[in-house]
Design an enzyme around this catalytic site. Structure first.
Site, PDB file in Angstrom:
ATOM      1  N   HIS A 285       8.583   0.362   1.874  1.00  0.00           N
ATOM      2  CA  HIS A 285       7.143   0.671   1.872  1.00  0.00           C
ATOM      3  C   HIS A 285       6.307  -0.544   2.284  1.00  0.00           C
ATOM      4  O   HIS A 285       5.464  -1.037   1.527  1.00  0.00           O
ATOM      5  CB  HIS A 285       6.730   1.108   0.457  1.00  0.00           C
ATOM      6  CG  HIS A 285       6.053   2.446   0.426  1.00  0.00           C
ATOM      7  ND1 HIS A 285       6.708   3.619   0.694  1.00  0.00           N
ATOM      8  CD2 HIS A 285       4.772   2.790   0.145  1.00  0.00           C
ATOM      9  CE1 HIS A 285       5.873   4.626   0.565  1.00  0.00           C
ATOM     10  NE2 HIS A 285       4.693   4.160   0.248  1.00  0.00           N
TER      11      HIS A 285
ATOM     12  N   GLY B 237       0.906   5.212   5.722  1.00  0.00           N
ATOM     13  CA  GLY B 237       1.662   5.599   6.913  1.00  0.00           C
ATOM     14  C   GLY B 237       3.158   5.386   6.821  1.00  0.00           C
ATOM     15  O   GLY B 237       3.879   5.666   7.788  1.00  0.00           O
TER      16      GLY B 237
ATOM     17  N   HIS C   5       8.698   6.355   8.672  1.00  0.00           N
ATOM     18  CA  HIS C   5      10.082   6.630   8.250  1.00  0.00           C
ATOM     19  C   HIS C   5      10.673   7.796   9.043  1.00  0.00           C
ATOM     20  O   HIS C   5      11.784   7.707   9.573  1.00  0.00           O
ATOM     21  CB  HIS C   5      10.063   6.910   6.738  1.00  0.00           C
ATOM     22  CG  HIS C   5      10.984   7.962   6.244  1.00  0.00           C
ATOM     23  ND1 HIS C   5      12.351   7.797   6.148  1.00  0.00           N
ATOM     24  CD2 HIS C   5      10.731   9.211   5.760  1.00  0.00           C
ATOM     25  CE1 HIS C   5      12.899   8.895   5.638  1.00  0.00           C
ATOM     26  NE2 HIS C   5      11.944   9.770   5.409  1.00  0.00           N
TER      27      HIS C   5
END
Length: 508
Positions: A327, A332, A337
């Site tokens: 993260h 976003g 991912h």
């Protein structure tokens, strides 16, 4: 889980954690040794518990239980890193020197120096065969890993010391055959005319974009949609797993007010407010001070797997899920991912030119399975993190958590992605292409009945599909009052003939 009653003694990782007073991420395999009886094995969900007869008891020394762990429990780099922090160095040195050519002793020695960055006072091995760090029959590994002459170990791990995922060759993943999946894609491509594929590609890009945002319950505006589609179109040409590209991508797909120019510098978490100053925490991200090293390791791991010819799907699972668990941005992360899945599968040749996988559409359709793939890591991680929230909802993590992000077992995530990609190829893409082929057939049939503008043909087909192949009286009056009864009946039959199979499949 756990049979730790009179007559059963923990062995391997379980022994080491208990005797050193440590906790860690749950491991897929736990060992006990019984004072009587024969070997027993029990399965709890995806975890296995083995109870071995007394002859398996390794004794009381840490080195012996480390060997037992590697032999029977498998390799867990996160647990090894935490155990190595607390096992006396003298005990390790004594054990390794007692078995200077033993493959498990050499692996323990290699893993210690690989994970800690510290060198044990042991001389280099000067002769003997090389042993793989990971058994390639049990784990996914890089090919032609570099040789550590000091330990006579071939380093075939998926990443460097500061980010190194592990993915086991489970029964499900042993069925993974990248060549077979590629062949299925190629068969799909050759079954449809090039013009239809070109039209489908545009639609699939749009569907993937909407689905990726939809998973997060976001409705993007036209500008953000176009930017995400533009990035997807570049996914088969450019490697986005570099710091600059990731930052640029994040700035394109989020609200301009929340774009980042670097990795985040604040503690982030995923939570749900249930009342004033009360929040349910779902996932806690790495500390911001740990991010530069972790992200550098993730990018290096990506390059290592790319060069080491790791299965594209395993590669994509490790990097894409690794990214979302790290993260690195304020916003976003989920969309990036899912974008990285496309990027890696395309670059590694799994997706044929002129096609794309709407994986997010399958994830959205199977959201419970997608959420489970994320929670398999996030839920047990919560039990290992000490944190506090202030009155403004700002989080402070108070203990060292970096090793749990550095050395993730991503087997569950790889299995989940394998299922998503398989469904994408066998169901989602086939359905979309079949639908477009049916449209072409139906459109031509309607034009043979009456030469209407394309706009009205599209509307007629859409309205009929929404009403089980018939045009309602109200819609006929509003849009198609110029049709004769004979024309209407013939056009409705054309829709039924063109889309009958798709309608039956949806109804089933």
């Amino acid at each position: 889980m756990g049979i730790n009653i009179l007559g059963y003694r923990p062995a391997g990782y379980a022994y080491l954690l208990e005797n050193l007073g440590l906790t860690g991420m749950p491991h897929w395999h736990t060992s006990f040794v019984s004072s009587a009886g024969t070997h027993k094995s029990k399965v709890y969900d995806s975890a296995i518990e083995d109870i071995y007869p007394i002859r398996y008891w390794p004794g009381e020394k840490y080195g012996a239980h480390l060997e037992f762990a590697l032999k029977y429990d498998g390799v867990n780099l996160g647990l090894l890193a935490r155990i190595f922090e607390h096992v006396p160095r003298e005990a390790l040195v004594e054990y390794i020197k007692s078995k200077p050519t033993g493959k498990y002793a050499r692996r323990i020695w290699f893993f210690y120096e690989f994970l800690t960055g510290n060198r044990l006072p042991i001389g280099d091995i000067t002769s003997g065969n090389y042993v793989e760090a990971l058994d390639a029959g049990q784990y996914f590994t890089v090919r032609n890993g570099e040789r550590s002459q000091r330990h006579r170990i071939v380093n075939n791990l998926l990443g460097p010391g500061f980010f190194c995922p592990i993915i086991r060759r489970t029964e499900k993943l042993s069925r993974l055959n990248s060549a077979d999946l590629i062949k299925k894609c190629e068969d799909i491509v050759t079954a449809y005319p090039p013009e239809l594929l070109r039209r489908a590609l545009s639609y699939l890009y749009n569907k993937e974009t909407k689905s990726s945002f939809g998973i997060e319950h976001i409705k993007p505006n036209a500008s953000r949609t176009e930017k995400f589609i533009a990035a997807l179109e570049l996914a088969e040409k450019e490697d986005f797993c570099e710091k600059k590209h990731l930052i640029d991508l994040q700035s394109q797909i989020v609200d301009p007010r929340f774009k980042d120019s670097n990795y985040r510098v604040s503690q982030n978490y995923v939570g749900q407010a249930v009342a004033y100053q009360k929040e349910i925490i779902h996932f806690i991200c790495p500390k911001p001070e740990d991010l530069p090293s972790l992200m550098s390791g993730l990018i290096e791991s990506h390059k290592r797997m790319k060069a080491g010819k790791v299965s594209p799907l395993i590669h994509a699972a490790a990097i894409a899920y690794g990214f979302v668990f790290l993260h690195p941005f304020e916003d976003g992360n989920g969309r990036i991912h899912r974008f990285l899945i496309h990027n890696i599968l395309s670059l590694q040749g799994m997706v044929p030119r002129g096609l794309m996988f709407p994986v997010s559409a399958v994830m959205l359709r199977n959201q419970a399975d997608y959420d489970a793939s994320l929670e398999a890591f996030s839920r047990p991680l919560l039990q290992l993190i000490d944190y506090r929230l202030d009155e403004m909802g700002q989080m402070t993590v108070e203990n060292d958590t970096s090793c749990w992000y550095q050395y993730m077992d991503m087997t569950v995530q790889a299995e989940a992605l394998y299922e998503f990609v398989t469904k994408t190829i066998e169901e989602e893409i086939v359905e979309e292409l079949s639908f477009l082929a049916s449209y072409d057939k139906t459109r031509k049939a309607i034009q043979d009945i009456i030469d209407m503008p394309d706009r009205l043909i599209d509307l007629f087909i859409q309205l009929c599909l929404q009403n089980n192949g018939r045009l309602s009286e109200r819609k006929r009056s509003a849009h198609f009052d110029f049709l004769t009864d004979e024309e209407l009946a013939a056009m409705e039959q054309a829709v039924k003939d063109g889309y009958g199979r798709e309608q039956r499949r949806k109804n089933n």
